[in-house]
Design a protein around this motif. Sequence first.
Motif, short mmCIF file in Angstrom:
data_model
loop_
_atom_site.label_atom_id
_atom_site.label_comp_id
_atom_site.label_asym_id
_atom_site.label_seq_id
_atom_site.Cartn_x
_atom_site.Cartn_y
_atom_site.Cartn_z
N THR A 386 0.83 -1.21 0.00
CA THR A 386 0.00 0.00 0.00
C THR A 386 0.86 1.27 0.00
OG1 THR A 386 -0.13 -0.16 2.41
CG2 THR A 386 -1.99 -1.05 1.16
N PHE A 389 0.84 3.54 -2.98
CA PHE A 389 -0.43 4.27 -3.09
C PHE A 389 -0.45 5.43 -2.10
CE2 PHE A 389 -1.42 0.17 -4.89
CZ PHE A 389 -2.26 0.47 -5.96
N ASP A 390 0.05 5.15 -0.87
CA ASP A 390 0.03 6.19 0.16
C ASP A 390 0.83 7.42 -0.25
OD1 ASP A 390 -1.40 4.46 1.68
OD2 ASP A 390 0.20 3.96 3.09
N LYS A 403 -5.99 6.82 1.19
CA LYS A 403 -5.22 6.50 2.39
C LYS A 403 -6.15 6.37 3.60
CE LYS A 403 -0.99 7.74 4.66
NZ LYS A 403 0.19 8.56 4.76
N TRP A 406 -8.27 3.17 3.39
CA TRP A 406 -7.49 1.97 3.69
C TRP A 406 -6.78 2.05 5.05
CZ3 TRP A 406 -4.55 0.67 -1.55
CH2 TRP A 406 -5.47 0.18 -2.47
N PRO A 410 -6.29 -2.56 3.28
CA PRO A 410 -6.94 -2.35 1.99
C PRO A 410 -8.28 -3.07 1.88
CG PRO A 410 -5.00 -3.78 1.79
CD PRO A 410 -5.03 -3.29 3.20
N THR A 412 -10.67 -4.09 -1.39
CA THR A 412 -10.67 -4.06 -2.86
C THR A 412 -11.66 -5.08 -3.41
OG1 THR A 412 -9.15 -5.88 -3.40
CG2 THR A 412 -8.14 -3.81 -2.72
N GLY A 429 -2.06 -4.62 -7.33
CA GLY A 429 -2.46 -3.90 -6.12
C GLY A 429 -2.63 -4.86 -4.97
N PRO A 430 -3.04 -4.35 -3.79
CA PRO A 430 -3.30 -5.23 -2.66
C PRO A 430 -4.39 -6.24 -3.02
CG PRO A 430 -3.65 -2.91 -2.08
CD PRO A 430 -3.35 -2.95 -3.54
N GLY A 495 2.34 -6.42 5.92
CA GLY A 495 2.12 -4.97 6.01
C GLY A 495 2.93 -4.27 7.08
N ALA A 509 -2.74 -8.26 3.35
CA ALA A 509 -2.58 -7.37 2.20
C ALA A 509 -2.47 -8.14 0.90
CB ALA A 509 -1.33 -6.51 2.39
#
Length: 536
Positions: A386, A389-390, A403, A406, A410, A412, A429-430, A495, A509
């Motif tokens: 993540t 993305f953060d 952010k 999640w 996450p 999704t 992605g996650p 994570g 994750a």
Amino acid sequence: MEQRDPLDYDALVIGAGISGLYQLYRLRELGLRVRVLEAGSGVGGTWYWNRYPGARFDSESYSYGYSFSQELLDEWSWSEHFAPQPETLRYLNYVADKFDLRRDITFHSRVGAAHYREDSGQWDVTVEHGSRYRARFLITAIGPLSAPTLPRIEGVETFQGSSFHTARWPHEPVGFAGKRVAVIGTGATGVQTIQEVAKTVGHLTVFQRTPNWCAPLHNGPIDAETQRRIKAGYPEMFARCRETFACFLHTPDPRGTFEVAPQEREAFFEKLYAERGFGIWQGNFRDILTDRAANAAVSDFVARKIRQRVKDQAVAEKLIPKNHGFGTRRVPLETKYYEAYNQPNVRLVDITETPIERITPKGLKTSDAEYEFDIIIYATGFDAITGSFDRIDMRGLGGQKLKDKWANGPQTFLGVKVEGFPNMFMLMGPHTALGNIPRSIEYNVDWVTGLIRYMQEHKLSRADARPEAVAAWTDHVKALGEGLLSNEVNSWMTGINTNVEGKQTRIIARYSGSAPAYRARCDAVAANGYRELVLA
Ligand code: NAP
């Protein structure tokens, strides 16, 4: 003729690594106007940034390249079973040139923000130096291991020698002869770095917090006859990768550890330890990652190997993990890693016994000694999954920040969609199946491309995930993680990153079911007309 704003595209792809390049290739086939925004000065993603000494594949080269183009498979010959980073980077440049991808990539463009505009139904993307782009579709190809983290140790900025994070290695060569070098970190990156630096270094000190269970890579050059067989065997090899649990050439043995006699078990472990690549991890008895006793058996086997290979038994004990079992963290594959510690100029410091107190202008200070170095190498890993993305200010419907959404882990749908972030698709992605990453990437990209094609054909302009589909997928991913010993261990896979605020609690994750099961789910969603999405 229609006049278009030059920064207005049909699709924006963030990242020109393995997934971004392939996504660009596929979206062009749909006739879309695509722009890839890449932070680096060249293509390659992971293989562009991670230029540290000794960086190389640890999945078999031929199983790791793209499979989509027969021409490319015929033309490209890997020189070693596990190619070194410069060769992989050459390969990805070759792909970019062969398919003329560069003309749609803008380099030196690190994306700082991506906001969804409800009025126009477009993503508004800002690059850190200020350029703005707009597009209907936004595809994140930013990688699960691309946000490097320095250690949170006081004084990092005060060191007066040279210091490098492995994922920000300079493009110019760095020499180690006659130098006093420190490596902090002993993950897969640290292990590859240490064994390489040890070959030429003046003096090397390794600062280890947690030892990892490493196993031999058994690399070697590919001779002409093997090359011929590899090329002739590509269809079968890719078919096998489609069937195995995690898209590797290796897949779990159907037997349980204790279903075989002790002698046979030992012989099987020996065979795997002597084989190339991830067999000992991915091709071991089916229960080594779920059954504590089975895991203890293989851990005991590898511990004995470490004791045999390291001469000083006190050092060997420090190198044997005590707080987690074999394979419950990503297994670093090595070439004479353990033997490096037999060199008189290589020293191991266990920082759980003598913690690093601070980095100093001349080196570093632990609780019991001061060290002076010319070079400090931080092999301290990434804010994984993540983290990339953060680092982008991503906002969906109503200005909601990804952010924040999640904050507790996450959520999704298939690891591809986030509810409230219309037309944003995540590659790797996650909650996606990682495994042999290029194999997973090709599937992920094809699935996203299929969805966009469906939208084109049905004159649809917006795709969002239904909240109930997200909840069901997230619950499914969590349920799959239950009973896995790896989820009881701190690592990037769960994570954890001690250097990042708020990343001290384990999360689920990753999708930990089999890759074929993941693909079956995704295929079913497509076959049923994407009912789990709100398409408008
Ligand atoms: P990593 O596995 O997260 O390892 C980071 C290392 O730094 C760990 O030993 C960690 O110790 C240590 N560390 C972090 N912060 C520290 C601190 N403040 N003080 C002291 N030590 C600290 O990262 P990585 O080695 O870069 O590997 C990440 C992943 O990248 C791998 O698992 C693999 O999936 C991928 N990778 C692939 C290849 C390949 O395919 N060839 C090569 C390299 C990496 P703790 O364990 O105690 O946290």
